[in-house]
Design a protein around this motif. Structure first.
Motif, PDB file in Angstrom:
ATOM      1  N   ILE A 109       0.834  -1.206   0.000  1.00  0.00           N
ATOM      2  CA  ILE A 109       0.000   0.000   0.000  1.00  0.00           C
ATOM      3  C   ILE A 109       0.866   1.253   0.000  1.00  0.00           C
ATOM      4  N   GLU A 110       1.932   1.251   0.792  1.00  0.00           N
ATOM      5  CA  GLU A 110       2.826   2.409   0.829  1.00  0.00           C
ATOM      6  C   GLU A 110       3.489   2.637  -0.529  1.00  0.00           C
ATOM      7  N   SER A 111       3.756   1.556  -1.258  1.00  0.00           N
ATOM      8  CA  SER A 111       4.378   1.689  -2.575  1.00  0.00           C
ATOM      9  C   SER A 111       3.447   2.358  -3.582  1.00  0.00           C
ATOM     10  N   THR A 112       2.129   2.289  -3.319  1.00  0.00           N
ATOM     11  CA  THR A 112       1.165   2.936  -4.204  1.00  0.00           C
ATOM     12  C   THR A 112       1.351   4.441  -4.212  1.00  0.00           C
ATOM     13  N   LEU A 113       1.858   4.995  -3.111  1.00  0.00           N
ATOM     14  CA  LEU A 113       2.146   6.431  -3.054  1.00  0.00           C
ATOM     15  C   LEU A 113       3.185   6.820  -4.098  1.00  0.00           C
ATOM     16  N   LEU A 114       4.037   5.875  -4.472  1.00  0.00           N
ATOM     17  CA  LEU A 114       5.071   6.129  -5.472  1.00  0.00           C
ATOM     18  C   LEU A 114       4.555   5.952  -6.894  1.00  0.00           C
ATOM     19  N   SER A 115       3.616   5.035  -7.077  1.00  0.00           N
ATOM     20  CA  SER A 115       3.189   4.684  -8.436  1.00  0.00           C
ATOM     21  C   SER A 115       1.995   5.498  -8.932  1.00  0.00           C
ATOM     22  N   LEU A 116       1.194   6.033  -8.000  1.00  0.00           N
ATOM     23  CA  LEU A 116      -0.043   6.722  -8.382  1.00  0.00           C
ATOM     24  C   LEU A 116       0.214   8.195  -8.688  1.00  0.00           C
ATOM     25  N   ASP A 117      -0.291   8.659  -9.824  1.00  0.00           N
ATOM     26  CA  ASP A 117      -0.128  10.051 -10.227  1.00  0.00           C
ATOM     27  C   ASP A 117      -1.254  10.896  -9.639  1.00  0.00           C
ATOM     28  N   ARG A 118      -0.884  11.988  -8.992  1.00  0.00           N
ATOM     29  CA  ARG A 118      -1.853  12.844  -8.296  1.00  0.00           C
ATOM     30  C   ARG A 118      -2.909  13.424  -9.236  1.00  0.00           C
ATOM     31  N   LYS A 119      -2.478  13.978 -10.366  1.00  0.00           N
ATOM     32  CA  LYS A 119      -3.428  14.592 -11.299  1.00  0.00           C
ATOM     33  C   LYS A 119      -4.396  13.562 -11.874  1.00  0.00           C
ATOM     34  N   SER A 120      -3.895  12.362 -12.150  1.00  0.00           N
ATOM     35  CA  SER A 120      -4.757  11.302 -12.682  1.00  0.00           C
ATOM     36  C   SER A 120      -5.816  10.903 -11.654  1.00  0.00           C
ATOM     37  N   PHE A 121      -5.404  10.826 -10.398  1.00  0.00           N
ATOM     38  CA  PHE A 121      -6.355  10.458  -9.342  1.00  0.00           C
ATOM     39  C   PHE A 121      -7.434  11.533  -9.203  1.00  0.00           C
ATOM     40  N   GLU A 122      -7.040  12.797  -9.222  1.00  0.00           N
ATOM     41  CA  GLU A 122      -8.006  13.887  -9.079  1.00  0.00           C
ATOM     42  C   GLU A 122      -8.956  13.934 -10.274  1.00  0.00           C
ATOM     43  N   LYS A 123      -8.438  13.643 -11.464  1.00  0.00           N
ATOM     44  CA  LYS A 123      -9.294  13.581 -12.659  1.00  0.00           C
ATOM     45  C   LYS A 123     -10.289  12.442 -12.536  1.00  0.00           C
ATOM     46  N   ALA A 124      -9.853  11.303 -12.010  1.00  0.00           N
ATOM     47  CA  ALA A 124     -10.743  10.155 -11.833  1.00  0.00           C
ATOM     48  C   ALA A 124     -11.871  10.498 -10.861  1.00  0.00           C
ATOM     49  N   VAL A 125     -11.540  11.173  -9.771  1.00  0.00           N
ATOM     50  CA  VAL A 125     -12.553  11.571  -8.785  1.00  0.00           C
ATOM     51  C   VAL A 125     -13.577  12.495  -9.435  1.00  0.00           C
ATOM     52  N   LYS A 226      -5.073   6.619 -15.926  1.00  0.00           N
ATOM     53  CA  LYS A 226      -4.294   5.495 -15.410  1.00  0.00           C
ATOM     54  C   LYS A 226      -4.048   5.672 -13.917  1.00  0.00           C
ATOM     55  N   LEU A 227      -4.551   4.753 -13.115  1.00  0.00           N
ATOM     56  CA  LEU A 227      -4.278   4.725 -11.679  1.00  0.00           C
ATOM     57  C   LEU A 227      -3.352   3.534 -11.445  1.00  0.00           C
ATOM     58  N   CYS A 228      -2.062   3.816 -11.347  1.00  0.00           N
ATOM     59  CA  CYS A 228      -1.064   2.748 -11.375  1.00  0.00           C
ATOM     60  C   CYS A 228      -0.847   2.100 -10.020  1.00  0.00           C
ATOM     61  N   THR A 229      -0.871   0.780 -10.019  1.00  0.00           N
ATOM     62  CA  THR A 229      -0.513   0.006  -8.842  1.00  0.00           C
ATOM     63  C   THR A 229       0.948  -0.419  -8.975  1.00  0.00           C
ATOM     64  N   PRO A 230       1.658  -0.571  -7.858  1.00  0.00           N
ATOM     65  CA  PRO A 230       3.068  -0.981  -7.934  1.00  0.00           C
ATOM     66  C   PRO A 230       3.199  -2.469  -8.228  1.00  0.00           C
ATOM     67  N   PRO A 231       4.295  -2.896  -8.854  1.00  0.00           N
ATOM     68  CA  PRO A 231       4.527  -4.331  -9.107  1.00  0.00           C
ATOM     69  C   PRO A 231       4.979  -5.010  -7.817  1.00  0.00           C
ATOM     70  N   VAL A 232       4.023  -5.432  -6.988  1.00  0.00           N
ATOM     71  CA  VAL A 232       4.369  -5.878  -5.638  1.00  0.00           C
ATOM     72  C   VAL A 232       4.467  -7.390  -5.472  1.00  0.00           C
ATOM     73  N   GLU A 233       4.133  -8.152  -6.513  1.00  0.00           N
ATOM     74  CA  GLU A 233       4.161  -9.607  -6.349  1.00  0.00           C
ATOM     75  C   GLU A 233       5.020 -10.251  -7.418  1.00  0.00           C
ATOM     76  N   GLN A 234       5.926 -11.107  -6.965  1.00  0.00           N
ATOM     77  CA  GLN A 234       6.817 -11.813  -7.868  1.00  0.00           C
ATOM     78  C   GLN A 234       6.409 -13.277  -8.048  1.00  0.00           C
ATOM     79  N   ASP A 235       5.686 -13.816  -7.074  1.00  0.00           N
ATOM     80  CA  ASP A 235       5.329 -15.233  -7.099  1.00  0.00           C
ATOM     81  C   ASP A 235       3.817 -15.367  -7.229  1.00  0.00           C
TER      82      ASP A 235
END
Length: 282
Positions: A109-125, A226-235
């Motif tokens: 969840i904390e990594s989402t702060l790095l991957s999510l673009d602020r303007k894109s999120f506000e546009k989605a809202v 685009k609301l980007c999620t981080p690549p958090v799973e390898q397995d």
């Protein structure tokens, strides 16, 4: 780290004085940059916004948004030891596994702060707030977030649906309009059913919001927002546990953001619905 941060350090002496200030700020505070706008960074680095744009081009990025995505990917991969299910061992006791999974979800969840673009999120809202109908769709683990989103927005009085059957969902897309929102959820962005429905929604001029990884995702390329999620799973044998948490986190944030921008009349209706649920609770 032989990524974009190291590239900046290697090229620092070749940049102009203004670009150097931008580069130094980024290398000293890389975790803050993905959530910034170009104006935010220009203020922090004490340069013009044009200098930020020139800096990005000087290091080979097409624009500031592209640079942020590459930086976010690098920072997320640096946390791989925390978000990789290989850290779970068969010898772990049940409570130890609980602690590890909790830590994995927290960092995802904390990594989402790095991957999510602020303007894109506000546009989605903004688009969700004005939508005549909202269509959520996801397959497998992503269907959990889609169901949750449909439930949450229906509680705000929106015509909000999640249809799990692909053919039934496809038969519903002709009723979408230019004021409708289609939220496509896919960790990989490669699920054929999700891609096909997103294309059908685009044909009806509906806004397509993708909740997906930015890396190698066809869904990312065709979405309007685009609301980007981080690549958090390898397995992938473990199941989409951490990725589902990031998707649910984004859905929850969208819901609360729309709720806080709602009219007083809608809030009052929400309270009435809540009181009815409590009154008839069994």
């Amino acid at each position: 780290m032989n990524g974009i941060i190291q590239q900046i350090k290697n090229r620092l002496n070749q940049l102009s004085s203004a670009e150097k200030r931008v580069g130094r700020y980024i290398t000293e505070h890389p975790e803050l940059v993905p959530s910034m706008t170009s104006k935010d960074l220009s203020i922090k680095a004490d340069v013009s916004e044009a200098s930020v744009v020139r800096f990005c081009k000087s290091i080979g990025a097409a624009n500031f948004k592209t640079f942020k995505l590459e930086l976010a990917k690098e920072l997320t991969l640096a946390e791989e030891d925390l978000t990789n299910f290989a850290s779970l061992q068969k010898a772990d006791a049940p409570y130890d596994l609980f602690c590890k999974v909790t830590q994995l979800n927290k960092h995802a969840i904390e990594s989402t702060l790095l991957s999510l673009d602020r303007k894109s999120f506000e546009k989605a809202v903004n688009d969700l707030r004005n939508a005549d109908r909202i269509f959520f769709y996801g397959v497998g683990g992503s269907s959990i977030a889609a169901i949750d989103g449909s439930y949450k927005f229906s509680r705000l009085g929106y015509h909000s649906v999640m249809i799990s059957d692909f053919h039934q969902a496809a038969a519903t897309t002709p009723f979408l309009t230019a004021s409708s929102v289609f939220i496509a959820i896919s960790m990989s962005g490669k699920t054929k059913d999700v891609l096909q429905l997103a294309e059908l929604a685009r044909n009806k001029k509906a806004c397509v919001i993708a909740i997906t990884n930015a890396q190698h995702s066809p869904l990312y390329k065709i979405a309007d927002i685009k609301l980007c999620t981080p690549p958090v799973e390898q397995d992938f044998r473990i199941g989409s546990i951490a990725s589902t948490m990031t998707q649910l986190n984004i859905i929850g944030a969208l819901y609360l953001s729309v709720f806080h921008q709602s009219s007083d009349h809608l809030v009052e209706q929400y309270r009435e619905a809540r009181e009815a649920v409590l009154r008839f609770r069994r």
